[in-house]
Design an enzyme around this catalytic site. Structure first.
Site, PDB file in Angstrom:
ATOM      1  N   ASP A 219       0.874  -1.176   0.000  1.00  0.00           N
ATOM      2  CA  ASP A 219       0.000   0.000   0.000  1.00  0.00           C
ATOM      3  C   ASP A 219       0.920   1.239   0.000  1.00  0.00           C
ATOM      4  O   ASP A 219       1.904   1.282   0.732  1.00  0.00           O
ATOM      5  CB  ASP A 219      -0.833  -0.077   1.294  1.00  0.00           C
ATOM      6  CG  ASP A 219      -1.803   1.057   1.454  1.00  0.00           C
ATOM      7  OD1 ASP A 219      -3.017   0.798   1.413  1.00  0.00           O
ATOM      8  OD2 ASP A 219      -1.352   2.216   1.635  1.00  0.00           O
ATOM      9  N   ILE A 220       0.594   2.183  -0.902  1.00  0.00           N
ATOM     10  CA  ILE A 220       1.444   3.376  -1.004  1.00  0.00           C
ATOM     11  C   ILE A 220       1.335   4.190   0.292  1.00  0.00           C
ATOM     12  O   ILE A 220       0.244   4.353   0.848  1.00  0.00           O
ATOM     13  CB  ILE A 220       1.033   4.231  -2.222  1.00  0.00           C
ATOM     14  CG1 ILE A 220       1.092   3.353  -3.489  1.00  0.00           C
ATOM     15  CG2 ILE A 220       1.922   5.455  -2.366  1.00  0.00           C
ATOM     16  CD1 ILE A 220       0.462   3.970  -4.700  1.00  0.00           C
TER      17      ILE A 220
ATOM     18  N   ASN B 262      -2.162  13.029  -3.309  1.00  0.00           N
ATOM     19  CA  ASN B 262      -3.368  13.533  -3.988  1.00  0.00           C
ATOM     20  C   ASN B 262      -3.674  14.966  -3.583  1.00  0.00           C
ATOM     21  O   ASN B 262      -3.932  15.835  -4.421  1.00  0.00           O
ATOM     22  CB  ASN B 262      -4.584  12.677  -3.621  1.00  0.00           C
ATOM     23  CG  ASN B 262      -4.728  11.477  -4.531  1.00  0.00           C
ATOM     24  OD1 ASN B 262      -4.332  11.521  -5.680  1.00  0.00           O
ATOM     25  ND2 ASN B 262      -5.268  10.399  -4.003  1.00  0.00           N
TER      26      ASN B 262
ATOM     27  N   ASP C 194      -2.891   9.461  -9.858  1.00  0.00           N
ATOM     28  CA  ASP C 194      -3.113   8.404 -10.868  1.00  0.00           C
ATOM     29  C   ASP C 194      -1.808   8.044 -11.572  1.00  0.00           C
ATOM     30  O   ASP C 194      -1.517   6.869 -11.819  1.00  0.00           O
ATOM     31  CB  ASP C 194      -4.117   8.876 -11.923  1.00  0.00           C
ATOM     32  CG  ASP C 194      -5.553   8.782 -11.415  1.00  0.00           C
ATOM     33  OD1 ASP C 194      -5.736   8.301 -10.284  1.00  0.00           O
ATOM     34  OD2 ASP C 194      -6.469   9.220 -12.134  1.00  0.00           O
TER      35      ASP C 194
ATOM     36  N   GLU D 285      -5.135   2.348  -3.522  1.00  0.00           N
ATOM     37  CA  GLU D 285      -3.667   2.400  -3.636  1.00  0.00           C
ATOM     38  C   GLU D 285      -3.077   1.143  -3.009  1.00  0.00           C
ATOM     39  O   GLU D 285      -1.982   1.149  -2.467  1.00  0.00           O
ATOM     40  CB  GLU D 285      -3.080   3.670  -2.987  1.00  0.00           C
ATOM     41  CG  GLU D 285      -3.970   4.399  -2.007  1.00  0.00           C
ATOM     42  CD  GLU D 285      -4.199   3.637  -0.700  1.00  0.00           C
ATOM     43  OE1 GLU D 285      -5.162   2.847  -0.657  1.00  0.00           O
ATOM     44  OE2 GLU D 285      -3.436   3.832   0.268  1.00  0.00           O
TER      45      GLU D 285
HETATM   46  N1  LIG Z   1      -5.223   9.426  -7.487  1.00  0.00           N
HETATM   47  C1  LIG Z   1      -5.880   8.408  -7.001  1.00  0.00           C
HETATM   48  N2  LIG Z   1      -6.045   8.301  -5.668  1.00  0.00           N
HETATM   49  C2  LIG Z   1      -6.687   7.258  -5.137  1.00  0.00           C
HETATM   50  C3  LIG Z   1      -7.201   6.256  -5.967  1.00  0.00           C
HETATM   51  N3  LIG Z   1      -7.777   5.317  -5.165  1.00  0.00           N
HETATM   52  C4  LIG Z   1      -7.646   5.732  -3.884  1.00  0.00           C
HETATM   53  N4  LIG Z   1      -6.976   6.907  -3.843  1.00  0.00           N
HETATM   54  C5  LIG Z   1      -6.624   7.728  -2.712  1.00  0.00           C
HETATM   55  O1  LIG Z   1      -5.688   7.072  -1.901  1.00  0.00           O
HETATM   56  C6  LIG Z   1      -5.750   7.684  -0.647  1.00  0.00           C
HETATM   57  C7  LIG Z   1      -5.565   6.668   0.452  1.00  0.00           C
HETATM   58  O2  LIG Z   1      -5.485   7.347   1.641  1.00  0.00           O
HETATM   59  P1  LIG Z   1      -5.388   6.634   3.018  1.00  0.00           P
HETATM   60  O3  LIG Z   1      -6.224   5.385   3.025  1.00  0.00           O
HETATM   61  O4  LIG Z   1      -5.699   7.665   4.063  1.00  0.00           O
HETATM   62  O5  LIG Z   1      -3.940   6.171   3.142  1.00  0.00           O
HETATM   63  P2  LIG Z   1      -2.575   6.929   2.914  1.00  0.00           P
HETATM   64  O6  LIG Z   1      -2.769   8.378   2.767  1.00  0.00           O
HETATM   65  O7  LIG Z   1      -1.857   6.251   1.814  1.00  0.00           O
HETATM   66  O8  LIG Z   1      -1.869   6.628   4.261  1.00  0.00           O
HETATM   67  P3  LIG Z   1      -1.176   5.317   4.727  1.00  0.00           P
HETATM   68  O9  LIG Z   1      -1.749   4.188   3.924  1.00  0.00           O
HETATM   69  O10 LIG Z   1      -1.516   5.197   6.178  1.00  0.00           O
HETATM   70  O11 LIG Z   1       0.267   5.488   4.526  1.00  0.00           O
HETATM   71  C8  LIG Z   1      -7.072   8.445  -0.572  1.00  0.00           C
HETATM   72  O12 LIG Z   1      -6.829   9.823  -0.632  1.00  0.00           O
HETATM   73  C9  LIG Z   1      -7.781   8.015  -1.829  1.00  0.00           C
HETATM   74  O13 LIG Z   1      -8.599   9.044  -2.385  1.00  0.00           O
HETATM   75  C10 LIG Z   1      -7.024   6.398  -7.379  1.00  0.00           C
HETATM   76  O14 LIG Z   1      -7.443   5.567  -8.181  1.00  0.00           O
HETATM   77  N5  LIG Z   1      -6.367   7.460  -7.835  1.00  0.00           N
END
Ligand SMILES: Nc1nc2c(ncn2[C@@H]2O[C@H](COP(=O)(O)OP(=O)(O)OP(=O)(O)O)[C@@H](O)[C@H]2O)c(=O)[nH]1
Length: 315
Positions: free
Chosen positions: A191-192, A199, A208, A234
């Site tokens: 997971d990123i 974003n 994206d 992500e």
């Molecule tokens: N650009 C883009 N963003 C996405 C997509 N799917 C999910 N996201 C975003 O990914 C983010 C995930 O955020 P969180 O679940 O809070 O996790 P995080 O910010 O990566 O934090 P940690 O996982 O705790 O490191 C959210 O802002 C979603 O809107 C996508 O297809 N494209």
């Protein structure tokens, strides 16, 4: 009508008598030339008779017969030699020319009609062939569209990677294979890190682009038989067939490092990894849960790292 071999009339039927307007008594015993016009007599004696005598038959001869009190009447005449009561005769079959014309006309019409039918049949055959070809083309097209559709249902449109549905199918397949052959496989979930920040700071399009780039970077980092899938926003998964936990952790570490050292539109990006191996009687939820717990731990421990669930089953 019949004559003996000296060409004397021995029999004549009522119809011919009627046509020629003569009495049977008047005719019987006469030489056949008595019935013919002068030119037909010459034709008969010079041509028809010699052929008849040589071949015992002659066909399609045109002769003019005299008709009492009227104009001569043309006939088509077929003659053949026959035996009757131990004697030889010439048997004449006569057909009025007007009747013959009628039959010929009818024959020509029938032949034309047959030709038209055959042409129509040919045209319909061509149409059928072309329709069959079109059908084949359409079937191929449909097959291709079905394949594309099928591919679309298992493909993530953003990254082009297998999607969640494809991941589910693949993990089920691996679990079934593991049950049959006891060949261990591993699951990496990653997971990123702080993707929300990417974003929020650089915009959704940049987010994206990061997702797409990560897919590209990792596809060249893993083996061809490993399956990389995007299973959530992500969140990604890698299924590694015939792989023990230690090796899977090394692969996860290689992936982590590839992401860490890549340059993205937003600069640097990291990801956290959880690794789990397959256990006896695992369901897809079981193995996912263990990998996800490790991932959670990696996040808890500061992110940008690999955590594996310790196990003894597949070492
Ligand atoms: N650009 C883009 N963003 C996405 C997509 N799917 C999910 N996201 C975003 O990914 C983010 C995930 O955020 P969180 O679940 O809070 O996790 P995080 O910010 O990566 O934090 P940690 O996982 O705790 O490191 C959210 O802002 C979603 O809107 C996508 O297809 N494209």
């Amino acid at each position: 009508m019949a004559t003996n071999l000296e060409n004397k009339i021995t029999a004549i039927n009522a119809t011919l008598c009627q046509w020629l307007a003569v009495d049977e008594d008047q005719i019987l015993g006469q030489h056949i030339k008595a019935l013919l016009t002068k030119p037909s007599q010459i034709l008969f004696l010079g041509n028809i008779l010699p052929t008849l005598q040589q071949n015992q038959k002659t066909e399609e001869n045109y002769l003019q017969f005299k008709v009492q009190g009227a104009q001569p009447q043309p006939f088509m005449v077929n003659v053949k030699q026959i035996e009757h009561d131990g004697r030889m005769y010439f048997s004449y079959a006569l057909m009025k020319m007007d009747r013959r014309y009628l039959i010929e006309e009818q024959l020509i019409k029938e032949r034309k009609r047959a030709e038209e039918i055959s042409r129509e049949k040919e045209r319909l055959n061509c149409e059928l062939q072309s329709a069959q070809q079109q059908l084949i083309v359409k079937q191929d097209e449909l097959l291709r569209l079905n394949k594309t559709l099928q591919l679309l249902t298992v493909t993530d449109s953003l990254t082009g990677l297998p999607n969640r549905r494809a991941y589910d199918q693949e993990i089920e397949r691996k679990l079934a294979y593991f049950k049959r052959h006891q060949r261990c496989f591993c699951l990496i979930i990653f997971d990123i890190d702080r993707f929300k920040h990417v974003n929020d700071t650089f915009g959704h399009d940049s987010g994206d682009s990061v997702l797409k780039q990560i897919a590209k970077v990792l596809q060249v980092t893993i083996r061809e038989i490993d399956v990389l899938a995007r299973i959530g926003g992500e969140e990604f998964a890698i299924i590694l067939p015939n792989t023990g936990l230690q090796t899977a952790a090394e692969v996860a570490e290689r992936c982590r490092s590839s992401i860490h050292h890549a340059t993205f539109v937003c600069g640097q990006v990291t990801a956290s990894f959880g690794v789990a191996d397959s256990h006896k009687n695992d369901s897809k939820e079981d193995i996912y849960r263990r990998a996800d717990e490790s991932l959670y731990q990696a996040k808890q421990q500061g992110r940008n790292q690999v955590v594996m669930t310790s196990t003894v089953e597949c070492q």
